[in-house]
Scaffold this motif. Structure first.
Motif, short mmCIF file in Angstrom:
data_model
loop_
_atom_site.label_atom_id
_atom_site.label_comp_id
_atom_site.label_asym_id
_atom_site.label_seq_id
_atom_site.Cartn_x
_atom_site.Cartn_y
_atom_site.Cartn_z
N GLN A 1 20.84 6.47 -19.70
CA GLN A 1 20.87 5.15 -20.32
C GLN A 1 20.83 4.01 -19.31
N CYS A 2 20.83 4.32 -18.04
CA CYS A 2 20.77 3.28 -17.02
C CYS A 2 19.37 2.68 -16.93
N HIS A 3 19.32 1.41 -16.55
CA HIS A 3 18.05 0.81 -16.16
C HIS A 3 17.74 1.25 -14.73
N ILE A 4 16.45 1.30 -14.42
CA ILE A 4 16.02 1.72 -13.09
C ILE A 4 15.16 0.63 -12.48
N LEU A 5 15.49 0.23 -11.26
CA LEU A 5 14.74 -0.76 -10.50
C LEU A 5 14.21 -0.10 -9.23
N LEU A 6 12.90 -0.12 -9.06
CA LEU A 6 12.25 0.42 -7.86
C LEU A 6 11.79 -0.75 -7.01
N VAL A 7 12.34 -0.87 -5.80
CA VAL A 7 11.91 -1.90 -4.87
C VAL A 7 11.10 -1.23 -3.77
N GLU A 8 9.86 -1.66 -3.63
CA GLU A 8 8.93 -1.03 -2.70
C GLU A 8 8.75 -1.90 -1.46
N ALA A 9 9.31 -1.42 -0.35
CA ALA A 9 9.19 -2.15 0.91
C ALA A 9 7.75 -2.09 1.42
N ASP A 10 7.39 -3.08 2.24
CA ASP A 10 6.03 -3.13 2.78
C ASP A 10 5.70 -1.88 3.58
N ASP A 11 6.69 -1.38 4.31
CA ASP A 11 6.52 -0.16 5.09
C ASP A 11 7.91 0.39 5.38
N ALA A 12 7.99 1.40 6.24
CA ALA A 12 9.26 2.07 6.50
C ALA A 12 10.02 1.49 7.68
N SER A 13 9.72 0.26 8.08
CA SER A 13 10.48 -0.34 9.17
C SER A 13 11.91 -0.63 8.71
N ASN A 14 12.84 -0.55 9.63
CA ASN A 14 14.23 -0.79 9.28
C ASN A 14 14.44 -2.18 8.69
N PRO B 1 0.83 -1.21 0.00
CA PRO B 1 0.00 0.00 0.00
C PRO B 1 0.86 1.26 0.00
N ASP B 2 0.26 2.34 -0.46
CA ASP B 2 0.92 3.64 -0.47
C ASP B 2 1.25 4.06 0.96
N GLN B 3 2.51 4.46 1.19
CA GLN B 3 2.95 4.89 2.52
C GLN B 3 3.18 6.40 2.59
N GLY B 4 2.74 7.14 1.55
CA GLY B 4 2.92 8.59 1.56
C GLY B 4 4.28 9.04 1.08
N TRP B 5 5.02 8.16 0.41
CA TRP B 5 6.36 8.49 -0.08
C TRP B 5 6.34 8.83 -1.58
N GLY B 6 5.21 9.27 -2.12
CA GLY B 6 5.09 9.52 -3.54
C GLY B 6 6.11 10.51 -4.08
N VAL B 7 6.31 11.64 -3.38
CA VAL B 7 7.30 12.62 -3.82
C VAL B 7 8.70 12.01 -3.80
N GLU B 8 9.00 11.27 -2.75
CA GLU B 8 10.30 10.62 -2.63
C GLU B 8 10.56 9.67 -3.79
N ILE B 9 9.59 8.84 -4.10
CA ILE B 9 9.77 7.86 -5.17
C ILE B 9 9.96 8.56 -6.50
N ALA B 10 9.15 9.60 -6.75
CA ALA B 10 9.27 10.33 -8.02
C ALA B 10 10.63 10.99 -8.15
N LEU B 11 11.09 11.65 -7.10
CA LEU B 11 12.38 12.33 -7.22
C LEU B 11 13.52 11.32 -7.37
N ASP B 12 13.38 10.15 -6.76
CA ASP B 12 14.42 9.13 -6.90
C ASP B 12 14.59 8.70 -8.35
N VAL B 13 13.49 8.33 -9.00
CA VAL B 13 13.61 7.87 -10.39
C VAL B 13 14.01 9.01 -11.31
N ASP B 14 13.56 10.23 -11.00
CA ASP B 14 13.92 11.37 -11.84
C ASP B 14 15.40 11.72 -11.71
#
Length: 412
Positions: free
Chosen positions: A180-193, A159-172
């Protein structure tokens, strides 16, 4: 000695509410404006402060500026109107010019970003950003872009954890540094360490050559429990140092196997370089109380691991443009060391030698290939380091900016 002043403002609070951000509004730390915007802007922290056992993302979103037409129909194949206003904020071309980076390179590299929760619009948002700036398409269809959950599967995503801005800026920012790099986004279940650390392992298992982690929390007695997940020889692991100035060091940036990324204020200047940098007043730096100093780090006044190692633009007042529609205004301007970490991961990928970085030692042996940042500080009221390098940008190594910022690829 300058101090970083925290001022809650009604304007920023209203803007944060309008954008759906729960974090309080704070006057953006700055040592002066530059880039494409004047100083005095207001930004909000995208994520709430870290709680025990959990991390916070380090993205900051400007609330006083947004807009620009870009190519909103890019995903549908429409071209940008001739009179479209460019997005406010630094472009990929600006960042490449500031850091003397080539526009090609990185083929065969996969830069992973680890974040908490899903961003349902991320592929279409990324398409708008890349089309606006003339970058090649990076999609799941052409094999350039991949999204996985922390177990490595394409579904179900968390589920969305409210990190939308963070994720967008990361890929951008990965796109800006290494188109030319490939980009892999790994989405953790939540923000636990534990879940974020497991996601780093997953990123490496899925073929990442660089992993950026734009999150953290103050080091503590239990921080070592997940440190091993951030050590993958052959893969460069980077992490943001934080946005609260000179404070206790943040994990995972404090781990000896991680390249700790600080932040600068990047401004245009009438110099041969065309740009000037000073320490961003929010850039995290700290002397570890829990982790030993690596043999390759030899600063005089910190007996433990010191952060940062290297840096790049992180000041919201001189920040880049991003495009985001998940809890975001569309085009926006961002800052925080969440910007500098994925950008530097892209620079490492652009150079194409991730095996040089089982830790940051290669940078310390090749510091002459970096821009040495001198000027500015990140001293915080109650945490003043008394003029020491730990919170002042001085010649050679210092806490806020580390060894400096990229000057081409010589240090990478």
């Amino acid at each position: 000695m300058k101090t970083r002043i925290r001022i809650l403002t009604a304007l920023a609070a209203g803007a944060a509410a309008a954008l759906g951000l729960a974090a309080p509004a704070v006057a953006a730390p700055t040592h002066g404006g530059g880039g494409t915007k004047p100083s005095g802007g207001t930004s909000v922290a995208v994520c709430a402060a870290a709680t025990p056992g959990h991390a916070s993302c380090f993205a900051r979103l400007r609330t006083d500026v947004h807009g620009g037409s870009g190519v909103r129909g890019a995903a549908a194949g429409r071209s940008k109107p001739a009179n479209a206003a460019p997005p406010t904020g630094l472009s990929p071309a600006d960042l490449r010019a500031a850091y003397n980076l080539p526009s090609t390179g990185g083929a065969g590299q996969t830069v992973a970003i680890v974040d908490a929760g899903a961003e349902p619009n991320i592929e279409s948002d990324l398409a708008v950003y890349r089309a606006t700036y003339g970058l090649p398409a990076c999609t799941t269809a052409n094999g350039c872009f991949q999204v996985a959950n922390q177990r490595g599967a394409a579904s179900p995503l968390p589920p969305d954890q409210g990190w939308g801005v963070e994720i967008a800026l990361d890929v951008d920012m990965v796109s800006a540094a290494c188109p030319q790099c490939h980009i892999l986004l790994v989405e953790a279940d939540d923000a636990s360490n534990e879940n974020l650390a497991a996601s780093v392992d997953t990123a490496v298992a899925l073929g990442a050559t660089e992993v950026s982690n734009s999150y953290g929390g103050p080091e503590a007695s239990d921080s070592a429990q997940v440190a091993s997940h951030y050590s993958h020889p052959g893969v460069a692991i980077l992490a943001s140092t934080g946005d609260s100035g000179y404070q206790p060091a943040n994990a995972p940036a404090v781990y000896g196997s991680v390249i700790a990324v600080g932040g600068t204020t990047l401004t245009r200047a009438a110099t041969s370089r065309g740009w000037s940098e000073s320490a961003w007043s929010g850039a995290g730096s700290g002397c570890s109380a829990w982790f030993a100093k690596p043999a390759w780090q030899q600063d005089a006044n910190c007996p433990g691991r010191m952060t940062a190692d290297v840096s790049a633009d992180a000041d919201p007042n001189t920040g880049p443009a991003i495009y985001c529609t998940d809890g975001c205004p569309g085009w926006g301007v961002v800052g925080g060391t969440s910007v500098s970490s994925p950008f530097l991961a892209g620079v490492v990928a652009l150079a194409g030698h991730p095996g040089r970085f089982p830790d940051a030692s290669y940078l310390y042996a090749h510091a002459s290939g970096l821009n040495d940042v001198v000027g500015g500080n990140n001293s915080v009221s109650g945490m003043d380091c008394g003029g020491d390098y730990q919170c002042n940008a001085v010649a050679d190594y210092d806490g806020p900016t580390g060894l400096g910022t990229p000057n081409g690829l010589a240090a990478f």
